[in-house]
Design a protein around this motif. Structure first.
Motif, short mmCIF file in Angstrom:
data_model
loop_
_atom_site.label_atom_id
_atom_site.label_comp_id
_atom_site.label_asym_id
_atom_site.label_seq_id
_atom_site.Cartn_x
_atom_site.Cartn_y
_atom_site.Cartn_z
N GLU A 126 -1.69 -8.04 0.22
CA GLU A 126 -1.75 -7.61 1.52
C GLU A 126 -2.13 -9.19 2.24
OE1 GLU A 126 -2.25 -2.87 2.44
OE2 GLU A 126 -4.01 -4.44 2.21
N ARG A 158 0.71 -1.07 -0.02
CA ARG A 158 0.07 -0.06 0.02
C ARG A 158 0.71 1.43 0.03
NH1 ARG A 158 -5.68 0.65 1.88
NH2 ARG A 158 -5.84 -1.62 1.93
N ARG A 193 -4.38 -5.11 -2.25
CA ARG A 193 -5.39 -5.96 -1.61
C ARG A 193 -4.94 -7.24 -1.42
NH1 ARG A 193 -10.12 -1.97 -3.28
NH2 ARG A 193 -9.93 -0.47 -1.55
#
Length: 543
Positions: free
Chosen positions: A418, A387, A415
């Motif tokens: 992550e 991010r 996303r």
């Protein structure tokens, strides 16, 4: 004053017939007569006021870029941008890699009121686009960083004012970009700007700047060249002015593809360029001597940091560096951040060249509360390296040059990674770019994804071309272009495999990703991710 042209292209003709600065009266007129009445030549001149037509062009929408020198905003200014975004731009907002904010879905009839409202709070859209000196960038921690050598913010502001609305510099061969850093650990990308000034200390113990020229990305990237020149703070405006004059008078006006200053510096060489600069200054310049260049880090300005300044009672102040997922920030978020910065801090906000933002001047007692309030807006104080380090250009949603979508794809990649690699903590910069023009700076990313078109079974397919191992700093190098392409929807899996191979094969935990890539031959990089895929398949069979 522009030189006489021996061969005039369309861009030069348009500028000769009417200076870009003179198109404002036409913008006001077209606001009354409508989009269909706009002359195509004037449409090009709109860039001098920050306006580009956006996709789909037939709908008559514009992107509007707001000039924010050094990325420094007051709460009132950010609140105004947020309010204008909500009313006139469908609540859109993109933080750029040059510390500006762009709005989308702007209609020509609304431009005069938007520009007037921005003007009331000291902001302008003027000369954020076009063949002019663009927004001057600098450290978002200018004036508050404990380790800085010079507070360069006043210098950035002075240089920005120097060229704004000046007809002597409103017709350059192409755009011109300036970076000024007072930090001892610069990350203001001086190596890819037309002019880069980096704070240094001379052999005589004098604090000033080391001068670089001729950097730039785009389809043909060049790293800037050191002139070995020491520039004192009081000399900055004069030196920069003379450099811009050299470009104005000698830059290529025949071929737009070779019109940037990087081509002039490459053709002349450092010695000739320095000689011309000294001739225009009428004096010899002091040499800066040996200067160490620090490595860049995507997380450099993120998290909680102690400032060098205190409050009125001598209590410490802190800055909060926050991630903005793929650089997109809504009008509602902008208004909310402005209010929080005003309530809990001094009401100042800083934008970074990694498309993130900083709230400075936070008392220690408010750090936890403010961070929770900002996290509720999806602006995170603590976040993953993915991010923190992923930047994305405007992409096909709005940009007429982009061939793939980027903003939503970047969010998807972040996303996914992550979730797939939650324990990854290394700095990594990922660029998601819609075309070769490098607005998201793919050549200096660890992993650069560049949108291209391809064919599969007779159907058009969106791909990312892979570039690996780019970085700025002491071992600056552009990422190497692979022949390898991946479908855009497969990019997140490719990056996941690549990172697993990096973690398994790096020489030590201190080896950076770009250094890991650098020690591999290009042919090895083409199949690097497949090494993990093969290992995982074997492991599955053995089970």
């Amino acid at each position: 004053m522009a030189p006489e042209n021996t061969k005039e292209n369309r861009a030069e003709r348009i500028k000769r017939e009417k200076d870009g600065l003179d198109v404002w009266a036409d913008i006001e007129r077209y606001a009354e007569t409508g989009f269909q009445a706009i002359d195509p030549d004037d449409l090009d001149r709109f860039k001098w006021y920050g306006l580009y037509t956006q996709r789909p062009a037939e709908e008559g929408f514009f992107m509007l870029r707001i000039r924010i020198p050094n990325g420094v905003l007051s709460s009132e200014q950010l609140e105004t941008i947020g309010w204008l975004s909500r009313v006139y731009a469908r609540s859109t907002g993109d933080i750029t890699t040059r510390q500006c904010i762009q709005l989308h879905y702007v209609r020509i009839q609304d431009v005069p009121v938007i520009v007037r409202e921005l003007g009331k709070v000291g902001l302008t859209t003027q000369e954020t686009c076009g063949d002019v000196v663009r927004n001057v960038v600098g450290s978002p921690l200018a004036g508050i960083e404990a380790e800085e050598l010079i507070d360069a913010l006043p210098i950035v502001e002075e240089v920005s004012r120097l060229f704004l609305n000046d007809y002597a510099f409103s017709n350059l061969p192409r755009k011109f970009k300036i970076s000024i850093s007072g930090s001892s650990r610069p990350q203001e990308q001086h190596q890819i700007n037309d002019i880069g000034l980096v704070a240094t200390v001379s052999e005589r113990g004098e604090t000033g700047f080391d001068l670089w020229v001729g950097g730039g990305l785009g389809a043909v990237p060049h790293l800037g060249k050191r002139l070995n020149v020491f520039v004192r703070p009081q000399e900055v405006s004069e030196v920069i002015t003379r450099v811009v004059e050299i470009f104005r008078d000698h830059g290529n006006r025949d071929n737009r593809k070779k019109a940037r200053m990087k081509f002039l510096v490459a053709a002349w060489g450092v010695e000739r360029f320095r000689a011309e600069l000294e001739a225009r200054l009428g004096r010899r310049l002091t040499e800066s001597g040996e200067v160490e260049t620090a490595d860049a880090s995507p997380s450099r300005w993120l998290g909680v940091g102690l400032q060098k300044n205190t409050d009125a009672d001598g209590n410490p102040l802190y800055y909060l560096g926050l991630t903005v997922l793929r650089g997109r920030i809504s009008g509602e978020q902008m208004v909310s951040v402005a209010g929080l910065a005003r309530f809990y801090a001094s009401g100042r906000i800083r934008l970074t060249n990694t498309q993130n933002l900083i709230v400075p001047d936070v008392p220690e007692r408010f750090i936890e509360t403010l961070s929770r309030e900002l996290a509720a807006l999806d602006l995170r104080l603590e976040s993953s390296p993915f991010r923190q380090g992923t930047v994305a250009c405007t992409g096909r949603q709005f940009c007429k040059l982009a061939v793939v979508e980027t903003k939503d794809r970047a969010a998807e990649i972040v996303r996914y990674l992550e979730g797939a690699i939650p324990d990854f903590r290394d700095d990594i910069r990922i660029s998601v770019t819609g075309c070769v023009n490098s607005c998201a700076q793919y050549q200096i990313a660890d992993i650069g994804l560049v949108g291209v078109k391809g064919q599969e079974n007779g159907e058009e397919v969106d791909y990312f071309q892979i570039h690996l191992g780019g970085q700025l700093g002491r071992n600056a190098r552009f990422g190497r272009k692979l022949s390898k392409r991946v479908r855009v929807e497969e990019a997140k899996y490719y990056i996941e495999r690549l990172i697993h191979v990096y973690r398994a094969q790096r020489l030590s935990e201190r080896e950076r990703f770009s250094d890991f890539i650098a020690r591999h031959e290009l042919r090895e990089l083409e199949t690097l991710d497949e090494q993990l895929a093969s290992a995982l398949e074997l492991e599955e069979v053995l089970r």
